[in-house]
Design an enzyme around this catalytic site. Sequence first.
Site, short mmCIF file in Angstrom:
data_model
loop_
_atom_site.label_atom_id
_atom_site.label_comp_id
_atom_site.label_asym_id
_atom_site.label_seq_id
_atom_site.Cartn_x
_atom_site.Cartn_y
_atom_site.Cartn_z
CE LYS A 15 -1.97 -1.12 3.90
NZ LYS A 15 -1.26 -2.38 4.16
NE ARG A 90 -4.12 -0.99 10.42
CZ ARG A 90 -3.08 -0.46 9.79
NH1 ARG A 90 -3.11 0.77 9.34
NH2 ARG A 90 -2.00 -1.18 9.61
NE ARG A 124 7.46 -2.46 6.27
CZ ARG A 124 6.16 -2.26 6.37
NH1 ARG A 124 5.46 -1.79 5.35
NH2 ARG A 124 5.54 -2.52 7.48
NE ARG A 157 6.51 -0.17 10.41
CZ ARG A 157 5.34 -0.20 9.79
NH1 ARG A 157 5.21 0.36 8.62
NH2 ARG A 157 4.31 -0.79 10.35
NE ARG A 168 2.18 -4.69 11.41
CZ ARG A 168 3.26 -4.55 10.64
NH1 ARG A 168 4.41 -5.08 11.01
NH2 ARG A 168 3.17 -3.88 9.52
P1 ADP Z 1 2.26 -1.85 3.23
O1 ADP Z 1 2.27 -0.35 3.19
O2 ADP Z 1 1.05 -2.45 2.57
O3 ADP Z 1 2.48 -2.41 4.61
P2 ADP Z 1 4.83 -1.65 1.83
O4 ADP Z 1 4.54 -0.78 0.66
O5 ADP Z 1 5.59 -1.07 2.95
O6 ADP Z 1 3.48 -2.36 2.35
O7 ADP Z 1 5.62 -2.95 1.28
C1 ADP Z 1 6.04 -4.00 2.16
C2 ADP Z 1 7.40 -4.53 1.70
O8 ADP Z 1 7.25 -5.20 0.44
C3 ADP Z 1 8.45 -3.44 1.46
O9 ADP Z 1 9.70 -3.97 1.84
C4 ADP Z 1 8.38 -3.18 -0.04
O10 ADP Z 1 9.63 -2.73 -0.55
C5 ADP Z 1 8.03 -4.56 -0.58
N1 ADP Z 1 7.18 -4.50 -1.78
C6 ADP Z 1 6.20 -3.59 -2.07
N2 ADP Z 1 5.61 -3.86 -3.25
C7 ADP Z 1 6.22 -4.97 -3.74
C8 ADP Z 1 6.06 -5.77 -4.94
N3 ADP Z 1 5.14 -5.45 -5.88
N4 ADP Z 1 6.87 -6.84 -5.09
C9 ADP Z 1 7.79 -7.16 -4.15
N5 ADP Z 1 7.99 -6.46 -3.01
C10 ADP Z 1 7.22 -5.38 -2.79
P1 ADP Z 2 1.34 -1.58 7.78
O1 ADP Z 2 2.73 -1.91 7.40
O2 ADP Z 2 0.61 -2.70 8.41
O3 ADP Z 2 0.59 -0.92 6.66
P2 ADP Z 2 1.03 0.91 9.28
O4 ADP Z 2 2.24 1.73 9.16
O5 ADP Z 2 -0.16 1.26 8.47
O6 ADP Z 2 1.45 -0.59 9.02
O7 ADP Z 2 0.55 0.85 10.78
C1 ADP Z 2 1.44 0.56 11.84
C2 ADP Z 2 0.66 0.48 13.16
O8 ADP Z 2 0.07 1.76 13.44
C3 ADP Z 2 -0.50 -0.50 13.17
O9 ADP Z 2 -0.09 -1.82 13.47
C4 ADP Z 2 -1.40 0.11 14.26
O10 ADP Z 2 -0.90 -0.18 15.55
C5 ADP Z 2 -1.22 1.60 14.03
N1 ADP Z 2 -2.23 2.16 13.10
C6 ADP Z 2 -1.98 2.70 11.87
N2 ADP Z 2 -3.13 3.09 11.28
C7 ADP Z 2 -4.13 2.80 12.16
C8 ADP Z 2 -5.55 2.94 12.13
N3 ADP Z 2 -6.17 3.46 11.06
N4 ADP Z 2 -6.25 2.53 13.21
C9 ADP Z 2 -5.64 2.01 14.29
N5 ADP Z 2 -4.32 1.82 14.38
C10 ADP Z 2 -3.55 2.22 13.33
#
Ligand code: ADP
Ligand code: ADP
Length: 211
Positions: A15, A90, A124, A157, A168
């Site tokens: 995302k 969420r 990541r 992280r 999660r």
């Molecule tokens: P989210 O925001 O949904 O938690 P991220 O965008 O942070 O996910 O991506 C999670 C991990 O996967 C990161 O290390 C990112 O570089 C990697 N990643 C993202 N998109 C792809 C893809 N299309 N193929 C392989 N790895 C990816």
């Molecule tokens: P992800 O890699 O899962 O996309 P995020 O960076 O979006 O992780 O979120 C990290 C943490 O921040 C979550 O595990 C949660 O504890 C908190 N968080 C983020 N967005 C929300 C939300 N909309 N509602 C509640 N908690 C949240």
Amino acid sequence: MKKSIVMLGAPGAGKGTQAKLMSEKYGIPHISTGDMLREAVKEGTELGLKAKEIMERGELVPDDLINAIVKERLARPDCEKGYILDGYPRTKAQAEFLDSVDGVNFVIFIHVPEELIVKRLVLRRTCPNCGAMYHLEFNPPKRDNLCDKCGTPLIQRDDDTEDVVKNRLAVYNEKTAVLLDYYRNRGILYKIDGNRPIKDVLQSIVQVVGE
Ligand code: ADP
Ligand code: ADP
Ligand code: ZN
């Protein structure tokens, strides 16, 4: 037309990666509630103090806290032409709150098989300065452990460890997955195969959202 976009998908689905690319392409802000919370934790604000331990366990921060910061953020002038919400809503209560604040017109659901998620997250790496995201295997930085954009050493992280990732995922399945039906029933859910190269995923999203 205003582009009010919600990114949906399990942790690690991609995302944030896609939201950043879309933000550059469309010139609208990328709003990540996770980034906002991590910032609050780093600064030690009241919100940060409340959120820290919850985030370390991979649980969700209470709806009313997160709703308040999102409402305030969406009221800023840079959101007038649209925005990309990443990590929000969420829960059903957050989705209903968002409906009361503004109308969503695209929900981009990035789907990745659950067995691939753990590997995506434990490898990541993030830039603590500019927020750029990397993957040690799939999207490595050009120079070892340094951000391509700003040269800052990358970090892992605290919640990207195997145990917390599993929690999660459980929280996602229990509380967030219901939003798929919520938006599907309104005809604004677009499912994208996220298990492809980053640029191919982006291309599919652009086909939905427009040039
Ligand atoms: P989210 O925001 O949904 O938690 P991220 O965008 O942070 O996910 O991506 C999670 C991990 O996967 C990161 O290390 C990112 O570089 C990697 N990643 C993202 N998109 C792809 C893809 N299309 N193929 C392989 N790895 C990816
Ligand atoms: P992800 O890699 O899962 O996309 P995020 O960076 O979006 O992780 O979120 C990290 C943490 O921040 C979550 O595990 C949660 O504890 C908190 N968080 C983020 N967005 C929300 C939300 N909309 N509602 C509640 N908690 C949240
Ligand atoms: Zn950087």
